[in-house]
Design a protein around this motif. Structure first.
Motif, mmCIF file in Angstrom:
data_model
loop_
_atom_site.group_PDB
_atom_site.id
_atom_site.type_symbol
_atom_site.label_atom_id
_atom_site.label_comp_id
_atom_site.label_asym_id
_atom_site.label_seq_id
_atom_site.Cartn_x
_atom_site.Cartn_y
_atom_site.Cartn_z
ATOM 1 N N ASP A 56 -1.358 21.820 -21.787
ATOM 2 C CA ASP A 56 -2.787 21.542 -22.000
ATOM 3 C C ASP A 56 -3.281 20.441 -21.069
ATOM 4 N N LEU A 57 -2.993 20.595 -19.778
ATOM 5 C CA LEU A 57 -3.388 19.603 -18.788
ATOM 6 C C LEU A 57 -4.620 20.097 -18.038
ATOM 7 N N ASP A 58 -5.649 19.245 -17.976
ATOM 8 C CA ASP A 58 -6.886 19.592 -17.286
ATOM 9 C C ASP A 58 -7.100 18.664 -16.094
ATOM 10 N N HIS A 59 -7.687 19.217 -15.041
ATOM 11 C CA HIS A 59 -8.053 18.451 -13.851
ATOM 12 C C HIS A 59 -6.867 17.689 -13.269
ATOM 13 N N VAL A 60 -5.741 18.344 -13.174
ATOM 14 C CA VAL A 60 -4.582 17.758 -12.496
ATOM 15 C C VAL A 60 -4.879 17.716 -11.003
ATOM 16 N N ARG A 61 -4.586 16.588 -10.368
ATOM 17 C CA ARG A 61 -4.825 16.463 -8.927
ATOM 18 C C ARG A 61 -3.666 17.095 -8.160
ATOM 19 N N LEU A 62 -3.978 17.991 -7.274
ATOM 20 C CA LEU A 62 -2.958 18.753 -6.555
ATOM 21 C C LEU A 62 -2.829 18.240 -5.128
ATOM 22 N N ILE A 63 -1.599 18.022 -4.701
ATOM 23 C CA ILE A 63 -1.282 17.634 -3.331
ATOM 24 C C ILE A 63 -0.408 18.721 -2.730
ATOM 25 N N GLY A 64 -0.918 19.352 -1.710
ATOM 26 C CA GLY A 64 -0.169 20.407 -1.038
ATOM 27 C C GLY A 64 0.617 19.858 0.142
ATOM 28 N N LEU A 65 1.877 20.296 0.273
ATOM 29 C CA LEU A 65 2.730 19.855 1.379
ATOM 30 C C LEU A 65 3.068 21.052 2.251
ATOM 31 N N ILE A 66 2.659 21.010 3.508
ATOM 32 C CA ILE A 66 2.918 22.109 4.429
ATOM 33 C C ILE A 66 4.022 21.697 5.396
ATOM 34 N N PRO A 67 4.677 22.662 6.052
ATOM 35 C CA PRO A 67 5.735 22.311 7.008
ATOM 36 C C PRO A 67 5.227 21.353 8.083
ATOM 37 N N GLY A 68 6.062 20.385 8.429
ATOM 38 C CA GLY A 68 5.656 19.376 9.396
ATOM 39 C C GLY A 68 5.332 19.925 10.759
ATOM 40 N N LEU A 142 -7.536 20.598 -6.020
ATOM 41 C CA LEU A 142 -6.941 20.225 -4.743
ATOM 42 C C LEU A 142 -7.508 18.886 -4.276
ATOM 43 N N GLU A 143 -6.617 17.948 -3.982
ATOM 44 C CA GLU A 143 -7.014 16.610 -3.539
ATOM 45 C C GLU A 143 -6.642 16.354 -2.094
ATOM 46 N N ALA A 144 -5.480 16.829 -1.658
ATOM 47 C CA ALA A 144 -5.019 16.521 -0.309
ATOM 48 C C ALA A 144 -3.997 17.559 0.135
ATOM 49 N N ILE A 145 -3.897 17.707 1.462
ATOM 50 C CA ILE A 145 -2.839 18.508 2.089
ATOM 51 C C ILE A 145 -2.206 17.632 3.162
ATOM 52 N N TYR A 146 -0.889 17.458 3.077
ATOM 53 C CA TYR A 146 -0.161 16.622 4.024
ATOM 54 C C TYR A 146 0.946 17.438 4.695
ATOM 55 N N PRO A 147 1.274 17.131 5.946
ATOM 56 C CA PRO A 147 2.543 17.610 6.502
ATOM 57 C C PRO A 147 3.668 16.926 5.734
ATOM 58 N N GLU A 148 4.650 17.692 5.267
ATOM 59 C CA GLU A 148 5.627 17.123 4.337
ATOM 60 C C GLU A 148 6.392 15.939 4.938
ATOM 61 N N ALA A 149 6.695 15.993 6.235
ATOM 62 C CA ALA A 149 7.471 14.920 6.866
ATOM 63 C C ALA A 149 6.711 13.603 6.911
ATOM 64 N N SER A 150 5.386 13.647 6.864
ATOM 65 C CA SER A 150 4.602 12.414 6.951
ATOM 66 C C SER A 150 4.700 11.585 5.679
ATOM 67 N N LEU A 151 5.320 12.122 4.605
ATOM 68 C CA LEU A 151 5.468 11.389 3.358
ATOM 69 C C LEU A 151 6.821 10.679 3.247
ATOM 70 N N LEU A 152 7.635 10.731 4.283
ATOM 71 C CA LEU A 152 8.920 10.034 4.231
ATOM 72 C C LEU A 152 8.699 8.526 4.149
ATOM 73 N N PRO A 153 9.545 7.819 3.422
ATOM 74 C CA PRO A 153 9.362 6.365 3.262
ATOM 75 C C PRO A 153 9.755 5.614 4.528
ATOM 76 N N ILE A 154 8.747 5.012 5.157
ATOM 77 C CA ILE A 154 8.989 4.174 6.339
ATOM 78 C C ILE A 154 8.767 2.724 5.939
ATOM 79 N N GLN A 155 9.838 1.942 5.984
ATOM 80 C CA GLN A 155 9.712 0.534 5.607
ATOM 81 C C GLN A 155 10.181 -0.347 6.772
ATOM 82 N N ASP A 156 11.453 -0.689 6.791
ATOM 83 C CA ASP A 156 11.974 -1.571 7.837
ATOM 84 C C ASP A 156 12.713 -0.792 8.908
ATOM 85 N N THR A 157 12.485 0.498 9.001
ATOM 86 C CA THR A 157 13.192 1.323 9.978
ATOM 87 C C THR A 157 12.210 1.861 11.016
#
Length: 434
Positions: A56-68, A142-157
């Motif tokens: 019973d979830l309404d207005h769930v925000r969707l993020i689509g991930l496409i190949p990088g 639908l809220e956003a579409i990202y290339p999946e690789a762009s979501l990798l965690p970049i910190q001190d590398t």
């Protein structure tokens, strides 16, 4: 509570060939705190929609991930700062970096960096296919579409890599991303180790993520990557899926991806999505309102016409009774008549001889007159009374005459009644009443 649904299509990509119904997905649902509420691997769209419905979830925000490799990363050196001017200059700033006609490319603008504005470019037709695929998932906005690789965690590398079977996601600290075949990592190692013009670091840190099985299966490839002298490779075995790693990084702001949903592909907000769901009902309600308004307007016109006809009839009758009154109209005729009646009731009927005789004679004529005879008539001015000696074939005739005169507002009394064989004799007294 706010929920986010991350959906990642898996190969083969049937949606790109117009068969979105058979497209399979990996997906993950998280709540506002980032806790995973549900996940799925290699499932169809109906399974995702069923999960949303059951909970019973309404207005769930969707993020689509496409190949990088579906989108290209580049920089745009634009001196302007206002967003409107930046977007106007954007196609000209990146045109030479693209291998296809700029008019057939969808450009998404990212944050500004030292190298310029970060830009994602994707073929317009491919973007339309991906957008439709994600937007058709029922129960989510639908809220956003990202290339999946762009979501990798970049910190001190400098570079971050994630093994996903035969594919590897790659993301750099400058914002670049791409997807490549895992077997080609050793060949690409030289590119990863090649420093930038302004880079003086002796070692380039690289973070490598992968599930234990993938790390073991690709050991030789990883060893070849680690053989580069300038690369300082840090391996980390995942206890979650690669998709869950991407979700975790996005929720905790460990990455800065570019949302491809811009311009003509900017998704509708939740209010518009709600309106789209209720639009058929609103259309029916609108048609009903217009129809009802037409009916009410028709009835109003009909009743207005009837009212005007009745006013004309009332004024016609009034003119016949009071032909000399030219000041009375339909708007005040009721008030004028009420005033006349009030004055008449206060004055009472006229009690002079002619009025009494005329009214008595009129009622005598109306009742036929033949069965009632006037023998004598007397009038007393002092008392205001008309006394008539009557004879009739029955008392009922005399009583009827008295009642008729009384109905005209006069006072009529019968006295000295004598009944004989020929009928009845009596005295009728008529006065002006009280």
């Amino acid at each position: 509570m706010s929920y986010r649904l991350y959906v990642q299509p898996v190969a083969p990509f049937a949606a790109l060939h117009g068969d979105s119904d058979h497209q399979r997905f990996d997906w993950a649902l998280i709540d506002a705190s980032g806790m995973f509420q549900a996940t799925g691997q290699d499932e169809d769209r109906s399974r995702i929609e069923q999960t949303l419905t059951q909970n019973d979830l309404d207005h769930v925000r969707l993020i689509g991930l496409i190949p990088g490799d579906e989108s290209l990363f580049c920089f745009a050196e634009i001196p302007a700062k206002q967003a409107r001017y930046v977007r106007q200059a954007l196609p000209f700033a990146v045109e030479e970096q693209l291998a296809q006609d700029i008019d057939s490319v969808h450009l998404a603008l990212g944050q500004r960096s030292e190298q310029g504005f970060r830009v994602a470019a994707i073929d317009n037709k491919r973007m339309a296919l991906w957008y439709t695929l994600f937007d058709d998932i029922a129960g989510a906005d639908l809220e956003a579409i990202y290339p999946e690789a762009s979501l990798l965690p970049i910190q001190d590398t400098r570079w971050c890599l994630c093994l996903d079977g035969d594919a590897t996601f790659v993301s750099g600290s400058r914002g670049e991303w791409f997807r490549m075949n895992t077997a080609n990592l050793p060949v690409f190692a030289y590119t990863l180790a090649n420093p930038e013009e302004d880079e003086v670091a002796a070692e380039i840190p690289v973070a490598l993520y992968g599930r234990a099985g993938d790390l073991e299966a690709q050991r030789s490839v990883i060893d070849g990557l680690g053989a580069q002298e300038r690369l300082r490779l840090h391996r980390e075995a995942l206890e979650m899926s690669p998709l869950e790693l991407l979700v975790h990084a996005d929720h905790n702001d460990l990455c800065d991806p570019i949302n491809l949903c811009q311009g003509e592909f900017e998704p509708q907000d939740q209010g518009a999505s709600t309106w789209r769901a209720w639009r058929p009902v609103a259309i029916v309600a609108g048609l009903w309102f217009v129809l009802q308004l037409g009916v009410e307007a028709g009835l109003g016109y009909y009743h207005l016409t009837q009212a005007r006809d009745l006013e004309q009839q009332a004024m016609s009758i009034y003119r016949e009774a009071f032909p000399g009154d030219t000041r009375t109209h339909a708007g005040n005729v009721r008030r004028v008549l009420e005033g006349r009646l009030r004055v008449a009731s206060q004055e009472g009927p006229r009690a002079d001889f002619l009025s009494l005789l005329g009214q008595t004679g009129a009622e005598y004529e109306r009742l036929g007159g033949g069965n009632v005879q006037f023998n004598a008539v007397n009038y007393s001015r002092q008392r205001g009374e008309l006394v008539v000696e009557l004879r009739a074939d029955s008392y009922d005739r005399l009583s009827a005459l008295r009642s008729a005169i009384g109905d005209r507002g006069f006072e009529a009394r019968i006295g000295s009644v004598v009944n004989d064989s020929d009928g009845a004799r009596a005295r009728l007294t008529v006065s002006g009443g009280s």
